[in-house]
Design an enzyme around this catalytic site. Structure first.
Site, PDB file in Angstrom:
ATOM      1  N   HIS A 179     -10.835   1.808 -26.349  1.00 25.96           N
ATOM      2  CA  HIS A 179     -10.981   0.487 -25.708  1.00 25.96           C
ATOM      3  C   HIS A 179     -12.281  -0.183 -26.165  1.00 25.96           C
ATOM      4  CE1 HIS A 179      -9.757  -2.015 -21.948  1.00 25.96           C
ATOM      5  NE2 HIS A 179     -10.259  -2.781 -22.888  1.00 25.96           N
ATOM      6  N   ARG A 224      -3.451  -3.840 -22.512  1.00 25.52           N
ATOM      7  CA  ARG A 224      -3.762  -2.868 -21.468  1.00 25.52           C
ATOM      8  C   ARG A 224      -2.794  -1.703 -21.657  1.00 25.52           C
ATOM      9  NH1 ARG A 224      -7.965  -4.895 -20.975  1.00 25.52           N
ATOM     10  NH2 ARG A 224      -8.946  -5.792 -19.133  1.00 25.52           N
ATOM     11  N   GLU A 262      -6.048   5.859 -18.959  1.00 27.91           N
ATOM     12  CA  GLU A 262      -7.219   5.567 -19.781  1.00 27.91           C
ATOM     13  C   GLU A 262      -8.456   6.081 -19.064  1.00 27.91           C
ATOM     14  OE1 GLU A 262      -7.266   1.783 -21.907  1.00 27.91           O
ATOM     15  OE2 GLU A 262      -9.358   1.560 -21.307  1.00 27.91           O
ATOM     16  N   ARG A 299       6.471 -16.487 -22.789  1.00 26.05           N
ATOM     17  CA  ARG A 299       7.600 -16.850 -21.919  1.00 26.05           C
ATOM     18  C   ARG A 299       8.113 -18.253 -22.251  1.00 26.05           C
ATOM     19  NH1 ARG A 299       6.389 -15.506 -15.796  1.00 26.05           N
ATOM     20  NH2 ARG A 299       4.275 -15.792 -16.534  1.00 26.05           N
ATOM     21  N   ILE A 345      -6.662 -15.112 -28.363  1.00 24.39           N
ATOM     22  CA  ILE A 345      -6.841 -13.905 -29.181  1.00 24.39           C
ATOM     23  C   ILE A 345      -5.643 -13.739 -30.124  1.00 24.39           C
ATOM     24  CG2 ILE A 345      -7.045 -11.378 -29.126  1.00 24.39           C
ATOM     25  CD1 ILE A 345      -8.560 -11.733 -26.421  1.00 24.39           C
TER      26      ILE A 345
HETATM   27  C1  DGY Z   1     -11.116  -7.552 -21.586  1.00 28.34           C
HETATM   28  O1  DGY Z   1     -11.947  -8.447 -21.671  1.00 28.34           O
HETATM   29  O2  DGY Z   1     -10.228  -7.570 -20.750  1.00 28.34           O
HETATM   30  C2  DGY Z   1     -11.255  -6.429 -22.557  1.00 28.34           C
HETATM   31  O3  DGY Z   1     -10.175  -5.566 -22.527  1.00 28.34           O
HETATM   32  C3  DGY Z   1     -12.533  -5.679 -22.274  1.00 28.34           C
HETATM   33  O4  DGY Z   1     -12.381  -5.005 -21.086  1.00 28.34           O
END
Ligand code: DGY
Length: 316
Positions: A281, A233, A262, A174, A154
C-alpha cells in the site's frame, strides 16, 4: 484567555505539518501510540487528523465527545464509521487532488509489472534459472488494452501514462463520462471491459456496491492471458476468488498494492506465487505527496477552526 482548541494527529506526518497546526491549536501527536492508548488525548479533541490504515470506528469516536471534524490524509475514508459522523454532525474532509500523480505512477508501474510478468522474471533471475536459459516471453504494452474500473482523476492520470506507452484505454464507471475525446478512453459496461482488456485495473473506492466486485464471476469473464491490478482497496477483490483464478489459469497474473486482509499475513499463498507482485500500500508513499496530503488535511482543520470554507469536504 480563551482555551486553544485541541487537535489529535493519529498518524505520522511531516514536522512542518505539526508546526502549521500548532500555530492554531494545541496538537497531540498520537502517531507512535497504539489506538488503545489514545483515550485521554482524544477526550478534549475537537479535530482529528487521520490516515486510512487505522479504523476510526464507533469505539474511537466515542473517546472524543467534543469532536467536530475528522480530516483524512487520504482520498479513501472507508475506515471511518460514517453513521456515527452523521449522527453526531461531525464534519469529514479527505485529501483528494493531492496524490494523483504518485498513485498514478505506482498504478502504472504495477501495470508494467503485470503485463511484462516482471515478478516472474525477477524470480527467474534470483532462483538461478537464468543460467539454464531465457525466461518465457511476456506481452507488449503497445497495442494492448487497459481496462480501468473507476475513472476519476487518478484513473485518467493512469490512462495518460498508458497512452504514452501505446495502450488502448477503456474504462468503466456507472455513468459514462462526457469527456472521452479529451481523455482518449472509451466507456464499457463492466462485463464488456473484463472480456476485452489485457490488463484490468481496480481504481474504485470501497463502498457496499464495490466490495467484492472482483469475484469468481468477474475473473471468469477475463481473458486467460489477462492480468489484474488492484490499486484501490483490498476488499474490492475477493482474495479467495483471485487465488482460485490464478491457480486455475483463469487469468495470467496480478499486481497488488492493496490486499484483503491488509497487511497480508506472512506465509499467505499469494506471496509464494511468481505470477503475483505485491507492494505494501505505497501508492501515495512519497515524501512530497504524503507531506502534501497531510498539509491539506491540516488546512481543512485550520479552515474549520477559523469558520472558513473547507477545501475538500465530503458530503455525508
Ligand atoms: C488513499 O488516499 O486513500 C490512499 O490509498 C492512501 O491511503
Amino acid at each position: 484567555m480563551t482555551e486553544r482548541p485541541r487537535v489529535a494527529v493519529t498518524t505520522t506526518v511531516a514536522p512542518v505539518v505539526l508546526e502549521r497546526l500548532r500555530e492554531h491549536a494545541d496538537v497531540v501527536d498520537l502517531a507512535e501510540l497504539p489506538r488503545e492508548a489514545w483515550g485521554g488525548a482524544l477526550a478534549g479533541a475537537v479535530a482529528m487528523l487521520c490516515s486510512s490504515n487505522v479504523p476510526i470506528d464507533g469505539e474511537v469516536l466515542g473517546l472524543a465527545p467534543h469532536l467536530r471534524i475528522v480530516a483524512m490524509q487520504s482520498v479513501g475514508y472507508d475506515n471511518v464509521d460514517l453513521g456515527v459522523l452523521r449522527a453526531r454532525g461531525i464534519v469529514l474532509t479527505n485529501s483528494r487532488g493531492s496524490l494523483v500523480d504518485a498513485v498514478a505512477d505506482l498504478t502504472f508501474a504495477l501495470v508494467v509489472l503485470a503485463v511484462r510478468r516482471l515478478a516472474f522474471a525477477m524470480d527467474w533471475a534470483r532462483s538461478g534459472r537464468w543460467m539454464e536459459g531465457d525466461a518465457p516471453f511476456a506481452h507488449d504494452l503497445a497495442g494492448a488494452t487497459l481496462g480501468l474500473v473507476g475513472f476519476g482523476a487518478i484513473g485518467r492520470a493512469v490512462a495518460r501514462r498508458a497512452q504514452v506507452a501505446g495502450m488502448n484505454v477503456v474504462y468503466h464507471t456507472r455513468t459514462p463520462r462526457d469527456d472521452d475525446d479529451a481523455s482518449g478512453g472509451n466507456h464499457r459496461g463492466f462485463d464488456a471491459l473484463l472480456a476485452e482488456s489485457d490488463c484490468v485495473v481496480a481504481l474504485v473506492p470501497l463502498t457496499p456496491r464495490t466490495r467484492g466486485m472482483f469475484d469468481d464471476a468477474a475473473f471468469a469473464r477475463m481473458k486467460p492471458t489477462a492480468t489484474f491490478v488492484n490499486a484501490a482497496r483490498g476488499a474490492v477483490c475477493d482474495t479467495g476468488a483471485l487465488l482460485r483464478a490464478l491457480e486455475q489459469g483463469t487469468i495470467a497474473g496480478a499486481a497488488l498494492d492493496v490486499t484483503d486482509p491488509e497487511p497480508l499475513p506472512p506465509g499467505h499463498p499469494l506471496y509464494a506465487r511468481t505470477d503475483v507482485a505485491i507492494t505494501p500500500h505505497v501508492g501515495s508513499a512519497t515524501v512530497e505527496t504524503r507531506t502534501r496530503m497531510a498539509m491539506l488535511a491540516a488546512q481543512n482543520i485550520i479552515a474549520f477552526l477559523r469558520d472558513e470554507p473547507l477545501l475538500t469536504p465530503i458530503v455525508l
